[in-house]
Enzyme design. Structure first.
Site, PDB file in Angstrom:
ATOM      1  N   CYS A 143       3.764  -3.999  -0.218  1.00 49.78           N
ATOM      2  CA  CYS A 143       2.782  -4.038   0.869  1.00 49.78           C
ATOM      3  C   CYS A 143       3.575  -4.351   2.128  1.00 49.78           C
ATOM      4  CB  CYS A 143       1.764  -5.137   0.579  1.00 49.78           C
ATOM      5  SG  CYS A 143       0.623  -5.452   1.927  1.00 49.78           S
ATOM      6  N   ASP A 170       0.256  -5.611  -4.193  1.00 53.34           N
ATOM      7  CA  ASP A 170      -0.246  -5.074  -2.924  1.00 53.34           C
ATOM      8  C   ASP A 170      -1.653  -5.630  -2.721  1.00 53.34           C
ATOM      9  OD1 ASP A 170      -0.457  -3.330  -0.611  1.00 53.34           O
ATOM     10  OD2 ASP A 170      -1.719  -2.019  -1.808  1.00 53.34           O
ATOM     11  N   SER A 171      -2.186  -5.379  -1.534  1.00 49.41           N
ATOM     12  CA  SER A 171      -3.560  -5.796  -1.263  1.00 49.41           C
ATOM     13  C   SER A 171      -4.568  -4.933  -2.036  1.00 49.41           C
ATOM     14  CB  SER A 171      -3.840  -5.684   0.235  1.00 49.41           C
ATOM     15  OG  SER A 171      -3.595  -4.355   0.661  1.00 49.41           O
ATOM     16  N   HIS A 177      -0.361   2.388   1.693  1.00 51.20           N
ATOM     17  CA  HIS A 177      -1.486   3.311   1.489  1.00 51.20           C
ATOM     18  C   HIS A 177      -1.214   4.689   2.117  1.00 51.20           C
ATOM     19  CE1 HIS A 177      -3.648  -0.392   0.576  1.00 51.20           C
ATOM     20  NE2 HIS A 177      -4.756   0.272   0.309  1.00 51.20           N
ATOM     21  N   GLU A 211      -8.860   3.650   0.489  1.00 51.46           N
ATOM     22  CA  GLU A 211      -9.571   2.872  -0.551  1.00 51.46           C
ATOM     23  C   GLU A 211     -10.874   3.561  -0.951  1.00 51.46           C
ATOM     24  OE1 GLU A 211      -8.742  -0.283  -2.040  1.00 51.46           O
ATOM     25  OE2 GLU A 211      -6.772  -0.291  -1.084  1.00 51.46           O
ATOM     26  N   CYS A 223       2.896   1.648   5.790  1.00 51.32           N
ATOM     27  CA  CYS A 223       1.847   0.970   5.020  1.00 51.32           C
ATOM     28  C   CYS A 223       1.815   1.718   3.693  1.00 51.32           C
ATOM     29  CB  CYS A 223       0.502   1.083   5.735  1.00 51.32           C
ATOM     30  SG  CYS A 223      -0.894   0.538   4.715  1.00 51.32           S
TER      31      CYS A 223
HETATM   32  N1  DGL Z   1      -0.955  -1.472   1.848  1.00 52.49           N
HETATM   33  C1  DGL Z   1      -0.723  -2.536   2.724  1.00 52.49           C
HETATM   34  C2  DGL Z   1       0.473  -2.364   3.611  1.00 52.49           C
HETATM   35  O1  DGL Z   1       1.425  -1.736   3.198  1.00 52.49           O
HETATM   36  C3  DGL Z   1      -1.814  -3.177   3.439  1.00 52.49           C
HETATM   37  C4  DGL Z   1      -3.122  -2.551   3.601  1.00 52.49           C
HETATM   38  C5  DGL Z   1      -4.064  -3.637   4.002  1.00 52.49           C
HETATM   39  O2  DGL Z   1      -4.392  -4.412   3.115  1.00 52.49           O
HETATM   40  O3  DGL Z   1      -4.427  -3.735   5.179  1.00 52.49           O
HETATM   41  O4  DGL Z   1       0.519  -2.876   4.707  1.00 52.49           O
END
Ligand code: DGL
Length: 272
Positions: A74, A11-12, A187, A153, A185
């Site tokens: 992600c 993931d990012s 997150h 984050e 997402c």
């Molecule tokens: N967690 C990521 C997603 O599912 C991306 C969050 C990001 O880096 O902008 O899209």
């Protein structure tokens, strides 16, 4: 391919840990190598080409750890890079979008589904495309929530600032009478209680992580790649790598995963 090799998950940043958590729950025998691109987060506001380049680098890194399969944990990278990298690399690679779309199509009763995600995921239109392919009678409304990732984050999971921003972002979706909302997402499941409170108890929240782990399990079994039990002690099963700020990641990962994360190693991802 060694069936007892680890699964690569990336993931990012920390968001993909929600997917790793689900893989651990459903497949406790599997080993995981997790990479969080903490130096280059967020992906959601970057271009398709950049996210594809980052994804290729991460997959090359994960291959040095002899992974047997990769989960792009992600949504943004799944939206932009999955189609490209699955043709370029010779191992099974899955993303999170099909799983999220499928769960939502099964969950909706009134045929009105909302999707929230990064600007990249929403802008790509991929959820709408995949959901409408699964059921053309469903109406999809998607909304980008770009401030959610930095809030997560920063660890502001239960905070009045997060409540305020969630109310603003979600008011548009409330007006569309959706009964199902995809947390598009990785997150966002960490903001589940806030989003649930704002949307109300009549709206089913879909976390694609669960169905992604189901899909992964089926894929590994079908290819005879599921790990044999008792291959590694719990302390050796999970390894974590990041591109920046390893200590911060370790603390965060410990708060999300069902076990303590002792160590995270920082690597230079640009070398791959
Ligand atoms: N967690 C990521 C997603 O599912 C991306 C969050 C990001 O880096 O902008 O899209």
């Amino acid at each position: 391919m060694d069936r007892n090799a680890p699964i690569g998950v990336f993931d990012s940043g920390v968001g993909g840990l929600t997917v790793a958590r689900e893989i651990i729950r459903q497949m406790p025998d599997e080993k995981i190598v997790y990479f969080g691109d903490t130096a280059r987060v967020p992906y959601g506001s970057k271009s398709r080409d950049t996210v594809i380049r980052y994804s290729r680098q991460i997959i090359r890194f994960l291959l040095t750890k002899q992974v047997k399969a990769i989960v792009i944990a992600c949504n943004t990278a799944s939206a932009y890079a999955l189609d490209t990298v699955e043709k370029e690399f010779d191992l099974p690679i899955i993303g999170v979008i099909r799983a999220g779309a499928l769960t939502a199509v099964h969950a909706t009763h009134n045929g009105k589904i909302g999707v929230i995600g990064t600007e990249g995921t929403v802008g790509s239109g991929i959820y709408t495309e995949v959901i409408e392919k699964m059921n053309p009678n469903v109406q999809v409304t998607a909304k980008a929530c770009p401030l959610f990732v930095p809030l997560v984050e920063e660890g502001l999971l239960h905070d009045s600032v997060t409540d305020e921003i969630a109310s603003r972002y979600l008011s548009e979706l409330k007006g569309k009478f959706i009964d199902t909302l995809v947390l598009g997402c990785t997150h966002y499941p960490l903001l589940r209680s806030t989003v649930g409170r704002v949307m109300g108890s009549d709206v089913t929240l879909v976390n694609p992580a669960y169905e992604t782990a189901v899909e992964l399990k089926a894929l590994l079994e079908e290819r005879g790649l599921n790990c044999e039990p008792g291959q590694a002690a719990d302390s050796e099963k999970y390894r974590f790598y990041v591109s920046d700020l390893a200590e911060k990641f370790t603390a965060f990962a410990t708060s999300i995963l069902p076990r303590q994360v002792k160590e995270t190693l920082k690597i230079d991802i640009e070398r791959y």
